[in-house]
Design a protein around this motif. Structure first.
Motif, PDB file in Angstrom:
ATOM      1  N   HIS A 232     -39.386  24.825   9.413  1.00 16.65           N
ATOM      2  CA  HIS A 232     -38.239  24.643  10.306  1.00 16.65           C
ATOM      3  C   HIS A 232     -37.684  25.983  10.797  1.00 16.65           C
ATOM      4  CE1 HIS A 232     -37.842  20.317   9.872  1.00 16.65           C
ATOM      5  NE2 HIS A 232     -38.115  20.464   8.585  1.00 16.65           N
ATOM      6  N   LEU A 233     -38.545  26.972  10.922  1.00 19.20           N
ATOM      7  CA  LEU A 233     -38.106  28.316  11.272  1.00 19.20           C
ATOM      8  C   LEU A 233     -38.199  28.573  12.768  1.00 19.20           C
ATOM      9  CD1 LEU A 233     -37.241  31.169  10.245  1.00 19.20           C
ATOM     10  CD2 LEU A 233     -39.694  31.712  10.109  1.00 19.20           C
ATOM     11  N   MET A 234     -37.117  29.108  13.335  1.00 18.18           N
ATOM     12  CA  MET A 234     -37.173  29.683  14.669  1.00 18.18           C
ATOM     13  C   MET A 234     -36.556  31.076  14.593  1.00 18.18           C
ATOM     14  SD  MET A 234     -34.243  27.529  16.749  1.00 18.18           S
ATOM     15  CE  MET A 234     -32.538  27.410  16.180  1.00 18.18           C
ATOM     16  N   ILE A 235     -36.894  31.907  15.543  1.00 19.05           N
ATOM     17  CA  ILE A 235     -36.455  33.295  15.530  1.00 19.05           C
ATOM     18  C   ILE A 235     -35.500  33.533  16.686  1.00 19.05           C
ATOM     19  CG2 ILE A 235     -37.179  35.717  15.547  1.00 19.05           C
ATOM     20  CD1 ILE A 235     -38.169  34.098  13.139  1.00 19.05           C
ATOM     21  N   LYS A 236     -34.379  34.178  16.393  1.00 19.06           N
ATOM     22  CA  LYS A 236     -33.444  34.588  17.420  1.00 19.06           C
ATOM     23  C   LYS A 236     -33.285  36.102  17.373  1.00 19.06           C
ATOM     24  CE  LYS A 236     -32.499  30.496  18.980  1.00 19.06           C
ATOM     25  NZ  LYS A 236     -32.837  30.094  20.367  1.00 19.06           N
ATOM     26  N   ASP A 237     -33.410  36.725  18.550  1.00 14.17           N
ATOM     27  CA  ASP A 237     -33.262  38.175  18.617  1.00 14.17           C
ATOM     28  C   ASP A 237     -31.776  38.533  18.628  1.00 14.17           C
ATOM     29  OD1 ASP A 237     -34.848  40.870  19.651  1.00 14.17           O
ATOM     30  OD2 ASP A 237     -32.769  40.748  20.317  1.00 14.17           O
ATOM     31  N   VAL A 238     -31.364  39.355  17.674  1.00 13.11           N
ATOM     32  CA  VAL A 238     -29.999  39.860  17.638  1.00 13.11           C
ATOM     33  C   VAL A 238     -30.077  41.378  17.534  1.00 13.11           C
ATOM     34  CG1 VAL A 238     -27.787  39.882  16.413  1.00 13.11           C
ATOM     35  CG2 VAL A 238     -29.105  37.756  16.575  1.00 13.11           C
ATOM     36  N   LEU A 239     -29.742  42.033  18.615  1.00 11.84           N
ATOM     37  CA  LEU A 239     -29.763  43.498  18.679  1.00 11.84           C
ATOM     38  C   LEU A 239     -31.100  44.068  18.225  1.00 11.84           C
ATOM     39  CD1 LEU A 239     -26.138  44.279  17.419  1.00 11.84           C
ATOM     40  CD2 LEU A 239     -26.967  44.143  19.762  1.00 11.84           C
ATOM     41  N   GLY A 240     -32.176  43.416  18.699  1.00 10.40           N
ATOM     42  CA  GLY A 240     -33.519  43.902  18.414  1.00 10.40           C
ATOM     43  C   GLY A 240     -34.090  43.488  17.085  1.00 10.40           C
ATOM     44  N   GLN A 241     -33.360  42.688  16.326  1.00 10.66           N
ATOM     45  CA  GLN A 241     -33.839  42.238  15.020  1.00 10.66           C
ATOM     46  C   GLN A 241     -34.229  40.764  15.071  1.00 10.66           C
ATOM     47  OE1 GLN A 241     -34.370  44.281  12.427  1.00 10.66           O
ATOM     48  NE2 GLN A 241     -33.673  45.930  13.770  1.00 10.66           N
ATOM     49  N   PRO A 242     -35.350  40.388  14.428  1.00 13.96           N
ATOM     50  CA  PRO A 242     -35.741  38.972  14.370  1.00 13.96           C
ATOM     51  C   PRO A 242     -34.937  38.263  13.291  1.00 13.96           C
ATOM     52  CG  PRO A 242     -37.350  40.297  13.187  1.00 13.96           C
ATOM     53  CD  PRO A 242     -36.326  41.260  13.730  1.00 13.96           C
ATOM     54  N   ILE A 243     -34.056  37.385  13.693  1.00 14.51           N
ATOM     55  CA  ILE A 243     -33.186  36.713  12.734  1.00 14.51           C
ATOM     56  C   ILE A 243     -33.752  35.327  12.436  1.00 14.51           C
ATOM     57  CG2 ILE A 243     -30.858  35.856  12.302  1.00 14.51           C
ATOM     58  CD1 ILE A 243     -31.184  38.940  12.380  1.00 14.51           C
ATOM     59  N   TYR A 310      -9.079  27.917   5.929  1.00 15.91           N
ATOM     60  CA  TYR A 310      -9.351  28.384   4.575  1.00 15.91           C
ATOM     61  C   TYR A 310     -10.810  28.683   4.261  1.00 15.91           C
ATOM     62  CZ  TYR A 310      -4.550  26.905   3.984  1.00 15.91           C
ATOM     63  OH  TYR A 310      -3.202  26.757   4.150  1.00 15.91           O
ATOM     64  N   PHE A 311     -11.741  28.296   5.115  1.00 11.82           N
ATOM     65  CA  PHE A 311     -13.138  28.631   4.856  1.00 11.82           C
ATOM     66  C   PHE A 311     -13.908  28.629   6.178  1.00 11.82           C
ATOM     67  CE2 PHE A 311     -17.524  28.191   3.534  1.00 11.82           C
ATOM     68  CZ  PHE A 311     -17.578  28.939   2.368  1.00 11.82           C
ATOM     69  N   VAL A 312     -14.727  29.668   6.383  1.00 12.90           N
ATOM     70  CA  VAL A 312     -15.554  29.757   7.596  1.00 12.90           C
ATOM     71  C   VAL A 312     -16.899  30.380   7.245  1.00 12.90           C
ATOM     72  CG1 VAL A 312     -13.654  29.918   9.265  1.00 12.90           C
ATOM     73  CG2 VAL A 312     -14.586  32.012   8.215  1.00 12.90           C
ATOM     74  N   TYR A 313     -17.846  30.201   8.154  1.00  9.75           N
ATOM     75  CA  TYR A 313     -19.143  30.866   8.079  1.00  9.75           C
ATOM     76  C   TYR A 313     -19.184  31.926   9.177  1.00  9.75           C
ATOM     77  CZ  TYR A 313     -20.477  26.827   5.243  1.00  9.75           C
ATOM     78  OH  TYR A 313     -20.536  25.866   4.273  1.00  9.75           O
ATOM     79  N   SER A 314     -19.076  33.193   8.789  1.00  8.38           N
ATOM     80  CA  SER A 314     -19.209  34.282   9.752  1.00  8.38           C
ATOM     81  C   SER A 314     -20.684  34.641   9.839  1.00  8.38           C
ATOM     82  CB  SER A 314     -18.382  35.494   9.314  1.00  8.38           C
ATOM     83  OG  SER A 314     -17.008  35.198   9.347  1.00  8.38           O
ATOM     84  N   SER A 315     -21.294  34.315  10.960  1.00 10.54           N
ATOM     85  CA  SER A 315     -22.751  34.352  11.051  1.00 10.54           C
ATOM     86  C   SER A 315     -23.268  35.595  11.758  1.00 10.54           C
ATOM     87  CB  SER A 315     -23.244  33.108  11.805  1.00 10.54           C
ATOM     88  OG  SER A 315     -22.914  33.195  13.182  1.00 10.54           O
ATOM     89  N   VAL A 316     -24.531  35.902  11.495  1.00 10.95           N
ATOM     90  CA  VAL A 316     -25.286  36.818  12.339  1.00 10.95           C
ATOM     91  C   VAL A 316     -25.734  36.068  13.591  1.00 10.95           C
ATOM     92  CG1 VAL A 316     -27.340  38.298  12.471  1.00 10.95           C
ATOM     93  CG2 VAL A 316     -26.022  38.167  10.341  1.00 10.95           C
ATOM     94  N   TRP A 317     -26.109  34.821  13.387  1.00  4.32           N
ATOM     95  CA  TRP A 317     -26.413  33.925  14.515  1.00  4.32           C
ATOM     96  C   TRP A 317     -26.052  32.517  14.082  1.00  4.32           C
ATOM     97  CZ3 TRP A 317     -28.714  29.563  16.185  1.00  4.32           C
ATOM     98  CH2 TRP A 317     -28.942  29.433  17.573  1.00  4.32           C
ATOM     99  N   GLY A 318     -25.360  31.804  14.953  1.00  2.00           N
ATOM    100  CA  GLY A 318     -25.004  30.428  14.625  1.00  2.00           C
ATOM    101  C   GLY A 318     -24.356  29.736  15.802  1.00  2.00           C
ATOM    102  N   GLY A 319     -24.497  28.429  15.865  1.00  2.00           N
ATOM    103  CA  GLY A 319     -23.867  27.673  16.931  1.00  2.00           C
ATOM    104  C   GLY A 319     -24.356  28.054  18.314  1.00  2.00           C
ATOM    105  N   ALA A 321     -25.279  31.190  19.303  1.00  2.00           N
ATOM    106  CA  ALA A 321     -24.923  32.529  19.756  1.00  2.00           C
ATOM    107  C   ALA A 321     -24.868  33.492  18.581  1.00  2.00           C
ATOM    108  CB  ALA A 321     -23.566  32.502  20.454  1.00  2.00           C
ATOM    109  N   PRO A 322     -25.049  34.787  18.851  1.00  2.00           N
ATOM    110  CA  PRO A 322     -24.889  35.769  17.780  1.00  2.00           C
ATOM    111  C   PRO A 322     -23.429  35.954  17.413  1.00  2.00           C
ATOM    112  CG  PRO A 322     -25.307  36.887  19.861  1.00  2.00           C
ATOM    113  CD  PRO A 322     -25.463  35.411  20.121  1.00  2.00           C
ATOM    114  N   TRP A 323     -23.189  36.242  16.153  1.00  2.00           N
ATOM    115  CA  TRP A 323     -21.891  36.632  15.616  1.00  2.00           C
ATOM    116  C   TRP A 323     -20.838  35.533  15.705  1.00  2.00           C
ATOM    117  CZ3 TRP A 323     -23.746  40.296  13.033  1.00  2.00           C
ATOM    118  CH2 TRP A 323     -24.661  41.181  13.593  1.00  2.00           C
ATOM    119  N   ALA A 324     -21.272  34.279  15.797  1.00  2.00           N
ATOM    120  CA  ALA A 324     -20.323  33.172  15.829  1.00  2.00           C
ATOM    121  C   ALA A 324     -19.676  32.984  14.456  1.00  2.00           C
ATOM    122  CB  ALA A 324     -21.021  31.891  16.250  1.00  2.00           C
TER     123      ALA A 324
END
Length: 413
Positions: A232-243, A310-319, A321-324
């Motif tokens: 179930h893997l897909m890759i998203k580019d975030v600032l040149g990194q494969p996330i 009271y609780f969140v997920y600060s992501s590298v990529w999520g939803g 988009a990056p940094w959601a």
């Protein structure tokens, strides 16, 4: 570095072979083990104070957040990690460590289970009763979280390795819980109530799934599908990194998101394997790249907040988009992005980079000798995210123990 419009991204994204995106990733060198400074010991003492303040003397369970008497199996596993780390660092002696662990194991072997199968999703720390997420008693319970239980199971292996005398209690606990109910066809299965009917759902996304699979495999469970990240893997580019991103929904609301949490746990507790080392490298490098490009300190993961929700997920990529920054319900809440204390300490322990050191230096003044380490700093205005939690203080202790001894699962060998 921003790409110009006529430049190609540093990572070629293909649907055919997502793992190929990591072929050119050179894993960051692991930090040198055996380093312990006076600062480290002072930081560790601050973290341990949280557990001195928040352990209930009758049950041995620990508040999930400062003075909030509820807990989950995930947070109970974090407490076990904290005790082992504190003993390694000399904050408590072996007898106190064993006494604390033994009391909690005894409680876990007596608590009422959901449908007499597995631990409920939440318990009252003072009474060990089944509760909902508002810490109110519920007769039947909420169901079980396979990820939370697997995380705790991994820490049981650490207990038996460091304290063989406690193995009979660990075995009694494993006999009491029917772990086979949460494993099916090599996957983790959670139990959720819907209109008072038990629904069995697959749990675990890329990152969390492989971390939990490793924990269960320590006790002989076949987790071949949970450990397989590529299905179930897909890759998203975030600032040149494969996330590495899971292509499935999370909580049936939003596409799964990527945070630092499972990767730093994997490295600190088990030691990276070749795949998780590459994944963690890319996730770390994206955060460093964001700082290089914007000047904004970045250390993101799931985190508690000191105000609603009271609780969140600060992501590298999520939803999408990056940094959601995402809530449980899948809403964006980027204003609550936190430079997280636990992530800073963990990256510095694992990789020892100058940027990770800068993160720790920036967050070091937040440590409260009377309460422990808060979640970190809100990025938006630099104010303190003052929530003080089991997970953050456990990770700080595990990170400092890693700097001295290496991964917890191997350091007793």
């Amino acid at each position: 570095m921003k790409l110009k419009s006529n430049e190609k991204p540093a990572v070629e994204l293909t649907d055919a072979s997502p793992m190929a995106a990591f072929d050119d990733i050179t894993p960051l060198s692991l930090a040198i083990v055996g380093e312990t400074s006076q600062d480290d010991l002072a930081y560790a003492q601050i973290a341990w104070r949280y557990f001195e303040n928040n352990t209930h003397p009758e049950t041995g369970l620990v508040n999930s957040a400062d003075k909030y008497p509820s807990t989950t199996m995930w947070e109970t596993g974090s407490y076990f990690v904290a005790v082992i780390s504190a003993n390694l660092l000399g904050l408590i002696d072996e007898q106190e460590a064993k006494s604390r662990l033994s009391l909690t194991l005894d409680t876990l072997t007596k608590i009422r289970l959901f449908d007499d199968i597995l631990p409920n999703k939440a318990y009252n720390v003072q009474t060990a009763e089944l509760v909902n997420y508002a810490n109110k008693p519920v007769e039947r319970g909420l169901g079980w979280s396979a990820l939370d239980i697997a995380r705790l199971v991994g820490t049981l292996a650490q207990i038996t390795q460091h304290y063989p005398e406690l193995a009979p209690q660990v075995n009694a606990l494993l006999d009491y819980w029917d772990l086979s109910q949460m494993v099916e066809d090599g996957q983790l299965i959670g139990g959720n109530l819907s209109d008072d009917m038990l629904r069995r759902d697959q749990e675990g996304r890329v990152g969390y799934g492989q971390y939990a699979a490793k924990a269960m495999m320590l006790f002989g469970f076949d987790m071949y599908r949970a450990y397989d990240a590529e299905e179930h893997l897909m890759i998203k580019d975030v600032l040149g990194q494969p996330i590495p991103v899971d292509d499935r929904l999370h909580r049936n609301v939003t596409p799964a998101f990527v945070v630092s949490e499972p990767y730093v746990f994997d490295g600190l507790e088990f030691g990276f394997d070749a795949r998780s080392h590459r994944f963690a490298t890319a996730i770390y490098k994206a955060q460093e790249a964001r700082y290089t490009e914007t000047g904004i300190l970045t250390a993101v993961s799931e985190s508690h907040l000191d105000e609603a929700p009271y609780f969140v997920y600060s992501s590298v990529w999520g939803g999408g988009a990056p940094w959601a920054v995402m809530t449980f319900q899948g809403d964006r809440l980027d204003s609550k992005r936190t430079v997280t204390t636990k992530t800073a300490f963990a990256w510095y322990a694992l990789f020892g980079t100058e940027y990770a050191k800068e993160l720790v230096t920036a967050l070091a003044p937040l440590g409260d000798p009377d309460r422990g380490w808060p979640e970190g700093l809100y990025e938006a205005d630099g104010s303190i995210n003052g929530s003080v939690t089991t997970n953050t203080n456990a990770v700080v202790l595990a990170a400092l123990a890693f700097r001295a001894f290496g991964p917890l699962i191997r350091s007793a060998q």
